[in-house]
Design an enzyme around this catalytic site. Structure first.
Site, PDB file in Angstrom:
ATOM      1  CD  GLU A 194      -2.137   9.037   0.960  1.00  0.00           C
ATOM      2  OE1 GLU A 194      -1.365   8.007   1.212  1.00  0.00           O
ATOM      3  OE2 GLU A 194      -2.473   9.896   1.726  1.00  0.00           O
ATOM      4  CB  CYS A 230      13.673   9.513   8.125  1.00  0.00           C
ATOM      5  SG  CYS A 230      14.463   7.965   7.227  1.00  0.00           S
ATOM      6  CE  LYS A 272      -1.631   2.884   1.783  1.00  0.00           C
ATOM      7  NZ  LYS A 272      -1.275   4.496   1.542  1.00  0.00           N
TER       8      LYS A 272
HETATM    9  P1  NAD Z   1       2.616   9.478   6.694  1.00  0.00           P
HETATM   10  O1  NAD Z   1       2.442   8.920   8.109  1.00  0.00           O
HETATM   11  O2  NAD Z   1       1.611  10.574   6.470  1.00  0.00           O
HETATM   12  O3  NAD Z   1       2.044   8.417   5.726  1.00  0.00           O
HETATM   13  C1  NAD Z   1       2.701   7.151   5.629  1.00  0.00           C
HETATM   14  C2  NAD Z   1       1.810   6.092   4.945  1.00  0.00           C
HETATM   15  O4  NAD Z   1       0.751   5.817   6.080  1.00  0.00           O
HETATM   16  C3  NAD Z   1       1.185   6.254   3.808  1.00  0.00           C
HETATM   17  O5  NAD Z   1       1.041   5.127   3.094  1.00  0.00           O
HETATM   18  C4  NAD Z   1      -0.283   6.931   4.270  1.00  0.00           C
HETATM   19  O6  NAD Z   1      -1.285   6.502   3.209  1.00  0.00           O
HETATM   20  C5  NAD Z   1      -0.480   5.956   5.586  1.00  0.00           C
HETATM   21  N1  NAD Z   1      -1.302   6.924   6.588  1.00  0.00           N
HETATM   22  C6  NAD Z   1      -1.151   8.332   6.603  1.00  0.00           C
HETATM   23  N2  NAD Z   1      -1.973   8.721   7.676  1.00  0.00           N
HETATM   24  C7  NAD Z   1      -2.662   7.611   8.107  1.00  0.00           C
HETATM   25  C8  NAD Z   1      -3.701   7.450   9.084  1.00  0.00           C
HETATM   26  N3  NAD Z   1      -4.373   8.370   9.713  1.00  0.00           N
HETATM   27  N4  NAD Z   1      -4.283   6.172   9.216  1.00  0.00           N
HETATM   28  C9  NAD Z   1      -3.692   5.149   8.484  1.00  0.00           C
HETATM   29  N5  NAD Z   1      -2.763   5.092   7.504  1.00  0.00           N
HETATM   30  C10 NAD Z   1      -2.328   6.440   7.270  1.00  0.00           C
HETATM   31  O7  NAD Z   1       4.035   9.897   6.283  1.00  0.00           O
HETATM   32  P2  NAD Z   1       4.616  10.356   5.067  1.00  0.00           P
HETATM   33  O8  NAD Z   1       4.365  11.994   5.361  1.00  0.00           O
HETATM   34  O9  NAD Z   1       4.209   9.821   3.818  1.00  0.00           O
HETATM   35  O10 NAD Z   1       6.178  10.338   5.200  1.00  0.00           O
HETATM   36  C11 NAD Z   1       7.137  11.135   6.032  1.00  0.00           C
HETATM   37  C12 NAD Z   1       7.502  10.735   7.336  1.00  0.00           C
HETATM   38  O11 NAD Z   1       7.991   9.450   7.081  1.00  0.00           O
HETATM   39  C13 NAD Z   1       8.337  11.567   8.037  1.00  0.00           C
HETATM   40  O12 NAD Z   1       7.874  11.760   9.193  1.00  0.00           O
HETATM   41  C14 NAD Z   1       9.716  10.681   7.876  1.00  0.00           C
HETATM   42  O13 NAD Z   1      10.550  11.063   8.858  1.00  0.00           O
HETATM   43  C15 NAD Z   1       9.197   9.387   7.980  1.00  0.00           C
HETATM   44  N6  NAD Z   1      10.167   8.391   7.588  1.00  0.00           N
HETATM   45  C16 NAD Z   1      10.594   7.745   8.318  1.00  0.00           C
HETATM   46  C17 NAD Z   1      11.758   6.626   7.953  1.00  0.00           C
HETATM   47  C18 NAD Z   1      12.366   5.825   8.816  1.00  0.00           C
HETATM   48  O14 NAD Z   1      13.148   4.829   8.318  1.00  0.00           O
HETATM   49  N7  NAD Z   1      12.494   6.040  10.251  1.00  0.00           N
HETATM   50  C19 NAD Z   1      11.967   6.597   6.379  1.00  0.00           C
HETATM   51  C20 NAD Z   1      11.409   7.420   5.544  1.00  0.00           C
HETATM   52  C21 NAD Z   1      10.333   8.324   6.156  1.00  0.00           C
END
Ligand code: NAD
Length: 482
Positions: A179, A284, A176
């Site tokens: 989006e 990240c 998944k």
């Molecule tokens: P996000 O949490 O908004 O989304 C990540 C995924 O979760 C997406 O597929 C999204 O559809 C889903 N999602 C979002 N909100 C949700 C909800 N309320 N309920 C269920 N699913 C939901 O993250 P993003 O903005 O796409 O990515 C950036 C973030 O990811 C930053 O905080 C970054 O630090 C983190 N990140 C961490 C690592 C790591 O290795 N620790 C690596 C890359 C990115």
């Protein structure tokens, strides 16, 4: 909704258009122009994918590991052949520069290469005579159906951290993707199919929170690999665990870069700038706070300010661009709000890079703050934009204390010429991925990606041997022959 492509799910070896009218527009962050629409899959679409995956798992798990590896090698070949196309897709939907995109595709392919070593990494162990005439054998078996939920910032690399390893361990997999970046995942699905993985072993379900929540609750899903922001990671961890699933959830970050007075600034400043402003700070592992140890902070801030002012912000596909757009207009506004909040709390903007005039893309000027104090919100919260804060301290002890106050613990770095300072730093810092004179200390895929504290929920990390452990269950057989 116009002539823009509506991406399709890939389920049971076939492309399917979900029967939902709810579509999300995907703009090109460099221009704001729509490039795709994403169907908001729900419980029905997820159920189809899980059923297909469960069926496929039963036969896939019986396929000998050497044969599974052959599919992985075929996938690697296809990704390598199409690496440039993939990198350009990443630029188009994510906004990062072409060099950054190429690097991220390379990192993804490295994870596929690690997956190809499964005939070694999947081996168990055997001990003869644990008791008189009794032997013990440890076996590894696949977990079952694994769902991978990925963020927007690495549209190729992070899905490739998960799917090849889960598959080579004998699991069926459902991706998944974010989006906000559906196109790279769609390309990956096409090549997974071409690499000969049987129908149903790899499935792609587009959508956002409703699709994720359906995966978390579905009894046919055994394990969840998640990468994304801290609040979502927490939700995923708690909800998946409540449904009895194995879960790893990689979360947000606030990475500190400690700069000692003896640091080689000619080399350190470019590394710090690349860490903080590369990929518009949407990494990240991005450096977010420089902890400048005096004496030397004045010199450092002067050099950083000069470098930040010279950064070229623009479309990721333009060769002279250093800093691409951020992912969305609302994210740009959030980052700019953080900048205002920093100024309101008394931090000083000492450098602000230019942004393209009259552009419709989501551009944020690279910002350098000085006079930041550890208790300020900009020193504590993940901004995920091209904003770097400088906190001045008097000693390495104080620098480590400032960094360790963070609730996050993804990465940290020290810039120094002194081995003792570096040793002290690596010993005492409370973060999992450390750089010594390295601004972005990303472990290669054969090591685990080890966030600490609020940057990770779970036990077994992504990639490396941890991933093999995560995607397998152990069995210990005790044998006696009469
Ligand atoms: P996000 O949490 O908004 O989304 C990540 C995924 O979760 C997406 O597929 C999204 O559809 C889903 N999602 C979002 N909100 C949700 C909800 N309320 N309920 C269920 N699913 C939901 O993250 P993003 O903005 O796409 O990515 C950036 C973030 O990811 C930053 O905080 C970054 O630090 C983190 N990140 C961490 C690592 C790591 O290795 N620790 C690596 C890359 C990115």
């Amino acid at each position: 909704m116009g002539a823009v492509e509506v991406v399709e799910n890939f389920v049971d070896g076939a492309w399917v258009r979900p029967a939902v009218n709810d579509l999300l527009a995907v703009p090109d962050p460099a221009t704001g122009a729509p490039i795709a629409h994403v169907p908001r899959s729900g419980a029905a679409e997820v159920d189809l994918a899980v059923r297909a995956a469960r069926r496929a798992f039963l036969t896939w798990r019986e396929v000998p590991v050497a044969e599974r590896v052959r599919h992985i090698l075929a996938l690697r070949h296809l990704l390598e052949t199409h690496a440039e196309e993939l990198a350009r897709t990443v630029v188009q939907e994510n906004g990062k520069t072409l060099d950054e995109a190429r690097g991220s595709v390379r990192r993804g392919i490295e994870a596929v290469e690690f997956a190809a070593s499964a005939s070694t990494t999947l081996q168990g162990s055997f001990l003869e005579d644990v008791s008189r005439g009794v032997d013990s054998t440890l076996l590894r078996q696949p977990v079952g159906v694994v769902a991978g939920i990925t963020p927007f910032n690495f549209p190729v690399m992070i899905p490739l951290w998960m799917a090849p390893l889960a598959l080579v361990c004998g699991n069926a997999f459902i991706l998944k993707p974010s989006e906000r970046v559906p196109l790279s995942a769609t390309r990956i699905a096409r090549w997974v199919a071409e690499a000969g993985f049987p129908a149903g072993t790899f499935n792609l379900v587009h959508g956002d929170a409703p699709a994720v929540d359906a995966l978390l609750a579905h009894p046919g899903v055994d394990a969840i690999s998640f990468v994304g922001s801290a609040p979502t990671a927490r939700h995923i961890y708690i909800t998946a665990a409540a449904h009895g699933k194995r879960v790893q959830a990689l979360a947000g970050a606030k990475n500190h870069l400690i700069v000692m007075p003896d640091a080689d600034l000619d080399r350190s400043v470019p590394a710090i700038v690349a860490s903080a402003y590369g990929q518009s700070g949407e990494r990240c592992l991005a450096g977010s706070v420089v902890v400048a140890v005096d004496p030397g902070a004045d010199r450092l801030v002067e050099r950083l300010a000069a470098a930040v002012t010279a950064l070229v912000t623009g479309p990721g596909g333009t060769p002279e661009t250093d800093v691409g757009p951020v992912i969305r207009a609302d994210h740009r506004d959030r980052v700019l709000n953080w900048v205002r909040e920093g100024e309101r709390q008394g931090a000083r903007v000492v450098a602000r890079g230019p942004v393209p005039a009259d552009a419709d893309g989501y551009y944020v000027p690279p910002i350098l703050f000085d006079g930041v104090r550890p208790e300020m919100a900009i020193a504590q919260e993940e901004i995920f934009g091209p904003v770097l804060s400088v906190i001045r301290v008097a000693s390495l002890d104080e620098a480590i204390e400032v960094a360790n106050r963070s609730r996050f613990g993804n990465a940290a770095a020290i810039f120094t010429r002194d081995g003792r300072s570096a040793r002290e730093f690596t010993h005492r810092i409370e973060a999992g991925m450390l750089g010594v004179n390295i601004g972005v200390p990303a472990p290669p895929a054969f090591f685990p990606f080890v966030g600490w504290k609020g940057s990770f929920f779970g036990d077994l990390h992504a990639t490396g041997r941890d991933a093999i452990e995560f995607y397998t269950r152990k069995k210990v057989v005790t044998t006696r022959w009469f």
